[in-house]
Design a protein around this motif. Structure first.
Motif, short mmCIF file in Angstrom:
data_model
loop_
_atom_site.label_atom_id
_atom_site.label_comp_id
_atom_site.label_asym_id
_atom_site.label_seq_id
_atom_site.Cartn_x
_atom_site.Cartn_y
_atom_site.Cartn_z
N ARG A 288 0.82 -1.22 0.00
CA ARG A 288 0.00 0.00 0.00
C ARG A 288 0.85 1.26 0.00
NH1 ARG A 288 -4.95 -0.65 2.43
NH2 ARG A 288 -5.26 1.53 1.82
N HIS A 289 2.06 1.15 0.54
CA HIS A 289 2.92 2.32 0.70
C HIS A 289 4.35 1.98 0.31
CE1 HIS A 289 -0.32 4.25 3.01
NE2 HIS A 289 -0.45 3.09 3.63
N VAL A 290 4.97 2.87 -0.45
CA VAL A 290 6.40 2.78 -0.75
C VAL A 290 7.04 4.05 -0.21
CG1 VAL A 290 8.16 2.75 -2.55
CG2 VAL A 290 6.10 1.34 -2.80
N LEU A 291 7.95 3.88 0.74
CA LEU A 291 8.64 5.02 1.35
C LEU A 291 10.07 5.05 0.80
CD1 LEU A 291 6.81 3.48 3.80
CD2 LEU A 291 7.34 5.66 4.87
N PRO B 186 2.06 -0.21 -8.87
CA PRO B 186 1.22 0.90 -9.35
C PRO B 186 0.09 1.27 -8.41
CG PRO B 186 0.70 -1.13 -10.54
CD PRO B 186 1.92 -1.41 -9.71
N HIS B 187 -0.26 0.40 -7.47
CA HIS B 187 -1.37 0.69 -6.56
C HIS B 187 -0.91 1.39 -5.28
CE1 HIS B 187 -3.88 -1.82 -9.10
NE2 HIS B 187 -2.99 -2.80 -9.00
N ALA B 188 0.38 1.52 -5.09
CA ALA B 188 0.92 2.06 -3.84
C ALA B 188 1.06 3.57 -3.89
CB ALA B 188 2.27 1.42 -3.54
N ALA B 189 0.92 4.20 -2.73
CA ALA B 189 1.29 5.60 -2.58
C ALA B 189 2.80 5.67 -2.44
CB ALA B 189 0.61 6.20 -1.37
N ILE B 190 3.42 6.62 -3.15
CA ILE B 190 4.87 6.75 -3.14
C ILE B 190 5.25 7.93 -2.26
CG2 ILE B 190 6.95 6.92 -4.54
CD1 ILE B 190 5.18 4.44 -5.10
N HIS B 191 5.79 7.65 -1.08
CA HIS B 191 6.11 8.67 -0.10
C HIS B 191 7.56 9.15 -0.29
CE1 HIS B 191 2.49 7.65 2.39
NE2 HIS B 191 2.65 6.50 1.76
N VAL B 192 7.72 10.46 -0.37
CA VAL B 192 9.04 11.04 -0.62
C VAL B 192 9.06 12.45 -0.05
CG1 VAL B 192 8.42 11.98 -2.89
CG2 VAL B 192 10.80 11.34 -2.43
N HIS B 193 10.25 12.91 0.32
CA HIS B 193 10.38 14.29 0.79
C HIS B 193 10.10 15.24 -0.37
CE1 HIS B 193 12.12 17.91 2.54
NE2 HIS B 193 12.16 17.30 3.70
N ARG B 194 9.39 16.31 -0.09
CA ARG B 194 9.00 17.23 -1.16
C ARG B 194 10.22 17.82 -1.87
NH1 ARG B 194 4.59 19.68 -3.02
NH2 ARG B 194 3.25 18.89 -1.36
N ALA B 195 11.29 18.12 -1.15
CA ALA B 195 12.48 18.67 -1.79
C ALA B 195 13.08 17.69 -2.78
CB ALA B 195 13.51 19.05 -0.73
N SER C 165 7.82 7.86 -14.92
CA SER C 165 7.11 8.46 -16.05
C SER C 165 5.67 7.99 -16.15
CB SER C 165 7.84 8.14 -17.36
OG SER C 165 7.93 6.74 -17.56
N HIS C 166 5.32 6.89 -15.43
CA HIS C 166 3.94 6.39 -15.44
C HIS C 166 3.01 7.24 -14.58
CE1 HIS C 166 5.87 4.76 -11.89
NE2 HIS C 166 4.70 4.42 -11.39
N GLY C 167 3.57 8.19 -13.82
CA GLY C 167 2.74 9.07 -13.00
C GLY C 167 2.25 8.43 -11.72
N PRO C 168 3.15 8.08 -10.81
CA PRO C 168 2.74 7.44 -9.56
C PRO C 168 1.94 8.40 -8.67
CG PRO C 168 5.06 8.01 -9.48
CD PRO C 168 4.61 8.27 -10.88
N ARG C 169 1.30 7.82 -7.67
CA ARG C 169 0.52 8.61 -6.70
C ARG C 169 1.46 9.04 -5.58
NH1 ARG C 169 -2.90 6.49 -2.49
NH2 ARG C 169 -2.60 4.44 -3.45
N TRP C 170 1.93 10.28 -5.66
CA TRP C 170 2.93 10.78 -4.71
C TRP C 170 2.29 11.20 -3.39
CZ3 TRP C 170 7.78 9.96 -6.26
CH2 TRP C 170 8.08 9.99 -7.63
N ALA C 171 3.03 11.04 -2.32
CA ALA C 171 2.66 11.58 -1.01
C ALA C 171 3.90 12.29 -0.48
CB ALA C 171 2.23 10.47 -0.06
N PHE C 172 3.75 13.54 -0.02
CA PHE C 172 4.91 14.37 0.27
C PHE C 172 5.11 14.62 1.76
CE2 PHE C 172 3.44 15.94 -3.97
CZ PHE C 172 4.46 15.36 -4.70
#
Length: 274
Positions: free
Chosen positions: A95-98, A114-123, A146-153
């Motif tokens: 569910r989550h990729v950090l 492709p179903h996971a939220a991709i967590h990354v620092h905004r910078a 390039s596939h446009g993941p669902r980012w979480a910042f």
């Protein structure tokens, strides 16, 4: 909270003594892409992804120079998605990729989930994805997102954790924390996971060799040069490495620290309590 340790990309550069600190100059070294698969109350969380199936199918996107320097095995069985399946899970269970950061050997498996939220620092996202500011030429492999993941910042605001500031939890998962550790990249983070009464801190590329956290720190010559070359802010990376060293010395009974590429860290975890 159960933690699985995965090597999602073996690299075999020449000069083992100068990279691993043991063996011959003429032997191949061994480096790993140490990732964590965490069973949480909200599905699986993956800390870093290593090299992905797309990288193996289109290896030139990793960069010929990087391939030549690191000599990766590029074995599909080592990819995170195949190891998740081998453990009896579905990729959709992740569910989550950090991500500690978006370098090619950390974010390559992002398209495999492709179903996971991709967590990354905004910078980190702003530099790697939006090019604000523009990153060093060739630093990132944009095809990995390039596939446009669902980012979480995550930003600089947050709580304190053993003296580290700006720490944010993974949603309601107070046992999974994202900790700013800039230096290797401007948005580099560590990921801490609580298991029972102790924490495991995946410090990404904040250090490359386990002896860098010793009271008298040292690093094999070639590994140290590679680390220095990769620094975006060397002064900040050294300062954060010193903070990690102090964390180990003062709270080593409560916090275990590992990095991304040291096989010694990885093997100790595989054989240890986690």
């Amino acid at each position: 909270m159960k933690i699985h340790h995965l090597n999602t990309g073996t690299m075999c550069p020449i000069g083992r003594r100068l990279v691993n600190g043991t063996g011959s100059l003429f032997q191949r070294a061994r480096l790993v892409c140490h990732c964590l698969l965490v069973e949480t109350n909200d599905g699986l969380a993956l800390v870093d992804t290593g090299i992905g199936l797309g990288d193996i199918a289109e290896r030139d996107r990793l960069g010929r120079r990087w391939l030549r320097q690191t000599a990766p095995k590029l074995d599909p069985a080592e990819t995170a998605v195949q190891q998740v399946k081998a453990l009896g899970f579905s990729p959709a269970d992740v569910r989550h990729v950090l991500l500690t950061h978006l370098d090619r050997d950390h974010a390559g498996g992002v398209p495999d989930f492709p179903h996971a939220a991709i967590h990354v620092h905004r910078a980190e996202h702003d530099m790697a994805v939006l090019r604000k500011p523009a990153p060093p030429e060739g630093r990132y492999v944009t095809g990995q997102w390039s596939h446009g993941p669902r980012w979480a910042f995550y930003g600089e605001d947050g709580e304190d954790w053993f003296g580290f500031r700006g720490v944010r939890a993974l949603g309601k998962q107070a046992d999974v924390l994202m900790i700013p550790l800039a230096g290797h990249t401007l948005g580099h983070c560590g990921i801490a996971v609580r298991s029972g009464d102790t924490w495991l801190l995946h410090a990404g590329d904040s250090y490359f060799h386990h002896a860098q956290l010793d009271a008298a720190p040292r690093v094999p010559l070639m590994l140290g040069l590679f680390q220095r070359k990769g620094d975006m802010d060397r002064k900040m990376r050294i300062a954060n490495q010193a903070r990690l060293r102090a964390l180990k010395q003062n709270h080593g009974d409560r916090v275990r620290i590992v990095n991304s590429h040291d096989p010694a860290d990885y093997e100790r975890c595989r054989c240890g309590a986690h």
